[in-house]
Design a protein around this motif. Structure first.
Motif, mmCIF file in Angstrom:
data_model
loop_
_atom_site.group_PDB
_atom_site.id
_atom_site.type_symbol
_atom_site.label_atom_id
_atom_site.label_comp_id
_atom_site.label_asym_id
_atom_site.label_seq_id
_atom_site.Cartn_x
_atom_site.Cartn_y
_atom_site.Cartn_z
ATOM 1 N N ASP A 449 0.857 -1.181 0.000
ATOM 2 C CA ASP A 449 0.000 0.000 0.000
ATOM 3 C C ASP A 449 0.898 1.237 0.000
ATOM 4 O OD1 ASP A 449 -2.098 1.676 0.184
ATOM 5 O OD2 ASP A 449 -2.649 1.178 2.253
ATOM 6 N N GLY A 450 0.941 1.928 -1.114
ATOM 7 C CA GLY A 450 1.822 3.101 -1.243
ATOM 8 C C GLY A 450 1.701 3.604 -2.676
ATOM 9 N N THR A 451 2.664 4.379 -3.100
ATOM 10 C CA THR A 451 2.587 4.914 -4.469
ATOM 11 C C THR A 451 3.312 3.976 -5.441
ATOM 12 O OG1 THR A 451 4.640 6.099 -4.200
ATOM 13 C CG2 THR A 451 2.616 7.284 -3.608
ATOM 14 N N ILE A 452 3.176 4.290 -6.728
ATOM 15 C CA ILE A 452 3.891 3.500 -7.747
ATOM 16 C C ILE A 452 5.400 3.638 -7.519
ATOM 17 C CG2 ILE A 452 4.408 3.444 -10.218
ATOM 18 C CD1 ILE A 452 1.536 3.577 -10.723
ATOM 19 N N ALA A 453 5.841 4.869 -7.259
ATOM 20 C CA ALA A 453 7.281 5.102 -7.052
ATOM 21 C C ALA A 453 7.787 4.254 -5.881
ATOM 22 C CB ALA A 453 7.534 6.583 -6.772
ATOM 23 N N HIS A 454 7.011 4.246 -4.808
ATOM 24 C CA HIS A 454 7.406 3.486 -3.616
ATOM 25 C C HIS A 454 7.571 1.998 -3.965
ATOM 26 C CE1 HIS A 454 7.182 1.902 0.466
ATOM 27 N NE2 HIS A 454 6.199 1.113 0.061
ATOM 28 N N ASN A 455 6.638 1.459 -4.736
ATOM 29 C CA ASN A 455 6.692 0.033 -5.070
ATOM 30 C C ASN A 455 7.815 -0.297 -6.035
ATOM 31 O OD1 ASN A 455 4.529 -1.836 -3.875
ATOM 32 N ND2 ASN A 455 3.461 0.099 -4.194
ATOM 33 N N GLY A 493 -3.138 1.422 -3.645
ATOM 34 C CA GLY A 493 -4.147 0.798 -2.772
ATOM 35 C C GLY A 493 -3.599 -0.434 -2.070
ATOM 36 N N VAL A 494 -4.426 -0.977 -1.164
ATOM 37 C CA VAL A 494 -4.002 -2.148 -0.390
ATOM 38 C C VAL A 494 -3.762 -3.310 -1.347
ATOM 39 C CG1 VAL A 494 -4.710 -3.770 1.425
ATOM 40 C CG2 VAL A 494 -5.340 -1.366 1.595
ATOM 41 N N ARG A 495 -2.602 -3.953 -1.243
ATOM 42 C CA ARG A 495 -2.178 -5.052 -2.120
ATOM 43 C C ARG A 495 -2.259 -4.680 -3.604
ATOM 44 N NH1 ARG A 495 -2.882 -10.033 0.938
ATOM 45 N NH2 ARG A 495 -3.117 -11.178 -0.989
ATOM 46 N N GLY A 496 -2.225 -3.408 -3.904
ATOM 47 C CA GLY A 496 -2.246 -2.966 -5.298
ATOM 48 C C GLY A 496 -3.603 -3.065 -5.948
#
Ligand SMILES: Nc1ncnc2c1ncn2[C@@H]1O[C@H](COP(=O)(O)OP(=O)(O)OP(=O)(O)O)[C@@H](O)[C@H]1O
Length: 602
Positions: A449-455, A493-496
C-alpha cells in the motif's frame, strides 16, 4: 548449517519434515527457557541485579512483621518502639522501592526481548526455505509473532513480575519459618512438596491443553483472515453459507479447546486452596500447641514469636497462593513463547557459506530432474534442458503440465527429487542468497500500500526517484504513466488493488528492471488484460530481456512467438524444444496449442 539439514531444506517438499517449523513441543520448561535466553540474550543481561532486587523486595515485606515481634517481646518498651518503627518503615520503603525498580527493569528487558523475537521471527519468515513458507499458512506465522507473543506480555503485565517477587518471598519466609520453629515449618513444607508433586501432573496437562488451544486459535484466525480476504469472491459466488459453516467449525473448535484448559486450571486452583487452608490451620493450631506444650508457665515461643509466626504464615501462604494461581497463566505464556521460538529457531535457508552466483547473464542446466509436491505424484519427470546465458525462452503447455513447477525449481521454491539443477555452473543447493539476482514476476504481483514510485523503488533501495523515471522510460511505460491521475505518485491501494492485474505486472516489471537481475522469470497473467496494457507489458518485457536470461511462462501465442526458443511441457515432461517458427510447422503439442490459441482469439 549441517549439509543434511541444507539438503532437507532444498530437497523438496517430499523430504521436508512433516513439522515444517522447528519442533520445540516436546521439550520441558527448563530447556524452553534456556532456548529463550539463547535467542534473546537481553533476558540474561543484569540478571544478578534483577534477582537481588526480587530478594530485597521479598525480604522488605517480611522484615515488617519481625519488627512487630521485637516490639511485643520487648514488653512494648518505649526505647524499642522508636527504632523498630524506623526499621519497619525502612523495610517497607525497601520493599516498595525494590519492587518498583524490579518492575521497570524486568518489564523493559522482557519487552525488548519480545520485540527482538518479533523482529527475528519476521526475518526468519523472509529467509526460511520457500518450500516451508509455501506450506505454512501465513496466518499461522502472523499469530506466532502477534497474539502468541501477546500472551507473554499479558502474563507479565497481569502478574509475571509479581511471580518473581512472590517466589523470592516464599523462599525467605521458608528460611525464617525454619529458624522460628522447624517443628511447624516441617508440616508446612511437607504440604507444599505434596502440593507441588500433585500439581506437576496437572501442569503437564495444562501445557498440553494450552498448546492445542493456541493451535486451534491460530487455525481459527487463518479461517477468519481467509474469509475476510476472500470476501468479494464469497459474495460473488454466493457461498456465504458454506464459508460461515467452515468458520463456525473453526470458531467452535477454538472455543472448545480454550474451555478445555479450564478444568485442569480449576483443579490446580482447588488443590492450591485445599493445601493452603490445611497449612494455615496446621500452623495456627500447631503453633499455639507448640508454644504452650510442656509447661504453660514457660512457653517455648514468646507471644511476640507467635504473632510473628502468624504473620509469617500469611507471608508464606499469600505468595504460595499467588504462585499456584499464576502457574496456569505461566503455561499459556510459555506456550505462546514456544510457538514464537519455533519460528525463530527454524533453520534459515540462506546459506552463510553459499557460493555467490557468478556475475552476468545466467546459464541454466537441468539434468534428469524430477520433482513432486509433498505426498503427491511426480509432477516433473526426467527433465533435461540447457538455457544459454542471455537467451529468452518461453515455457508453454496445458494447464497443470508443470510450467510453474519448473520455475519454482529455478527459484528454489521447491527442491528437485532427483537430478541436477545448475545456475551458471553452480548447483542451486550450493548457491548463497539469490535476492536481486534471480527474480520472478508472478502472474498477480504483490504490491504494498503506497505509491507506484514506492513500489518500484523496492527493487533497489539505493535508487532515486530519477532512477524510477529513467527505468519507466526505458521500458516504454511513460505513455501508461501519463494516463494515471498522479503519475508516479498514484496510490496503488491495499495489495495494489487500485490497479488492474496488467498494471500491477507493469509495476513489477519496472521494479525488476530496477533490481537489474541476471535471470528473470516472467509468469504471464492468464486473466484478460486490455489490449493497451497488454502491449505495454510486451514492450516492457522485450526491453527487460535485453542483456539477461529470461524465462517467460507464456499463456498466449505472441509471448511465445517473441522468445528465442520455446519449451513445451506436457504431463510433467519436456516434450518439445525449438524456435516458434520451427515448432509451429511440425505436428505436435505446440502446433495444437497454437491452433487452439488462434481459434480462441478469433
Ligand atoms: N503446491 C502444490 N502442491 C501440490 N501439488 C501442486 C502444487 N502446485 C502445483 N501442483 C500440481 O503440480 C502439477 C503441475 O502444476 P504447475 O502449477 O506446475 O502447472 P502449470 O503448467 O504451471 O499450470 P498453470 O498453467 O495452470 O499455471 C499440477 O498437477 C498441480 O496440481
Amino acid at each position: 548449517m549441517l549439509p543434511a539439514v541444507r539438503m532437507i531444506l532444498w530437497r523438496g517438499s517430499a523430504a521436508v519434515s512433516t513439522e515444517l517449523l522447528a519442533e520445540l513441543r516436546g521439550i520441558g520448561p527448563r530447556r524452553l527457557v534456556a532456548t529463550a535466553v539463547r535467542v534473546s540474550p537481553q533476558l540474561r543481561q543484569g540478571l544478578a541485579v534483577t534477582l537481588l532486587l526480587a530478594l530485597l523486595a521479598g525480604a522488605g515485606r517480611i522484615i515488617a512483621p519481625l519488627t512487630v515481634q521485637h516490639v511485643i517481646d520487648s514488653g512494648l518498651d518505649p526505647d524499642t518502639v522508636g527504632p523498630s518503627i524506623a526499621v519497619g518503615s525502612a523495610a517497607i520503603l525497601l520493599a516498595g522501592g525494590s519492587s518498583l525498580l524490579l518492575n521497570r527493569r524486568l518489564q523493559s528487558r522482557v519487552e525488548s526481548a519480545l520485540a527482538g523475537l518479533r523482529r527475528a521471527g519476521l526475518r526468519r519468515v523472509h529467509d526460511m526455505a520457500a518450500s516451508t513458507a509455501d506450506r505454512v499458512p501465513s496466518a499461522d506465522l502472523v499469530t506466532r509473532l502477534t497474539s502468541d507473543l501477546d500472551q507473554v506480555t499479558t502474563f507479565l503485565q497481569g502478574g509475571g513480575i509479581q511471580f518473581l517477587t512472590n517466589t523470592a518471598q516464599l523462599l525467605i519466609a521458608t528460611g525464617i519459618l525454619l529458624v522460628y520453629g522447624w517443628q511447624l515449618a516441617v508440616p508446612v513444607l511437607l504440604i507444599t512438596v505434596l502440593l507441588l508433586a500433585a500439581m506437576t501432573r496437572t501442569q503437564r496437562l495444562i501445557a498440553r491443553r494450552f498448546d492445542r488451544a493456541r493451535r486451534d486459535v491460530s487455525a481459527m484466525q487463518s479461517a477468519v483472515a481467509e474469509s475476510v480476504l476472500g470476501g468479494p469472491l464469497i459474495r460473488a459466488t454466493g457461498t456465504q453459507a458454506r464459508t460461515r459453516a467452515r468458520l463456525d467449525v473453526a470458531v467452535d473448535r477454538s472455543r472448545d479447546s480454550l474451555i478445555g484448559t479450564l478444568n485442569p486450571l480449576h483443579a490446580n486452583a482447588s488443590m492450591g486452596e485445599l493445601a493452603i487452608s490445611t497449612m494455615t490451620v496446621t500452623v495456627l493450631l500447631g503453633g499455639v500447641w507448640f508454644a504452650l506444650a510442656g509447661s504453660p508457665a514457660t512457653p517455648r515461643l514468646s507471644p511476640g514469636e507467635v504473632v510473628a509466626m502468624v504473620f509469617l504464615v500469611t507471608f508464606f501462604v499469600r505468595p504460595l497462593q499467588f504462585v499456584v494461581q499464576s502457574l496456569g497463566e505461566a503455561q499459556n505464556a510459555l506456550t505462546g513463547w514456544r510457538r514464537a521460538l519455533e519460528l525463530v529457531t527454524t533453520p534459515s535457508a540462506l546459506l552463510p557459506d553459499g557460493v555467490a552466483l557468478p556475475a552476468g547473464p545466467v546459464g541454466v542446466v537441468l539434468t534428469g530432474v524430477s520433482a513432486r509436491y509433498a505426498g503427491g505424484p511426480p509432477v516433473l519427470r526426467d527433465v533435461s534442458v540447457r538455457i544459454e546465458p542471455g537467451e529468452h525462452v518461453a515455457v508453454v503447455g496445458r494447464t497443470g503440465s508443470g510450467k510453474s513447477t519448473f520455475a519454482k525449481l529455478l527459484t528454489r521454491r521447491l527442491g528437485a527429487e532427483a537430478g541436477r539443477i545448475e545456475l551458471s555452473g553452480v548447483p542451486v543447493e550450493r548457491l548463497g542468497d539469490l535476492a536481486g539476482r534471480v527474480v520472478i514476476v508472478p502472474q498477480d504481483p504483490f504490491l504494498f500500500d503506497g505509491t507506484i514510485a514506492h513500489n518500484v523503488l523496492l527493487g533497489r533501495a539505493s535508487s532515486s526517484r530519477a532512477d524510477v523515471s529513467r527505468i519507466l522510460r526505458r521500458l516504454g511505460l511513460q505513455e501508461w504513466l501519463a494516463t494515471l491521475p498522479e503519475g508516479l505518485d498514484t496510490a496503488v491501494g491495499v495489495r495494489g488493488e487500485g490497479l488492474s492485474i496488467g498494471e500491477r505486472q507493469l509495476v513489477a516489471l519496472a521494479r525488476t528492471a530496477l533490481a537489474d537481475p541476471d535471470l528473470v522469470i516472467f509468469d504471464e497473467a492468464t486473466s484478460g488484460i486490455d489490449p493497451a496494457t497488454d502491449a505495454a507489458v510486451q514492450r516492457a518485457l522485450t526491453s527487460l530481456t535485453e542483456g539477461r536470461t529470461t524465462i517467460s511462462i507464456a499463456h498466449r501465442m505472441p509471448t511465445a512467438a517473441s522468445a528465442d526458443r520455446v519449451l513445451v511441457f506436457a504431463d510433467g515432461e519436456l516434450v518439445q524444444s525449438g524456435s516458434h517458427d520451427v515448432l509451429v510447422a511440425e505436428p505436435g503439442p505446440y502446433a495444437a496449442l497454437v491452433t487452439a490459441w488462434t481459434q480462441r482469439a478469433s
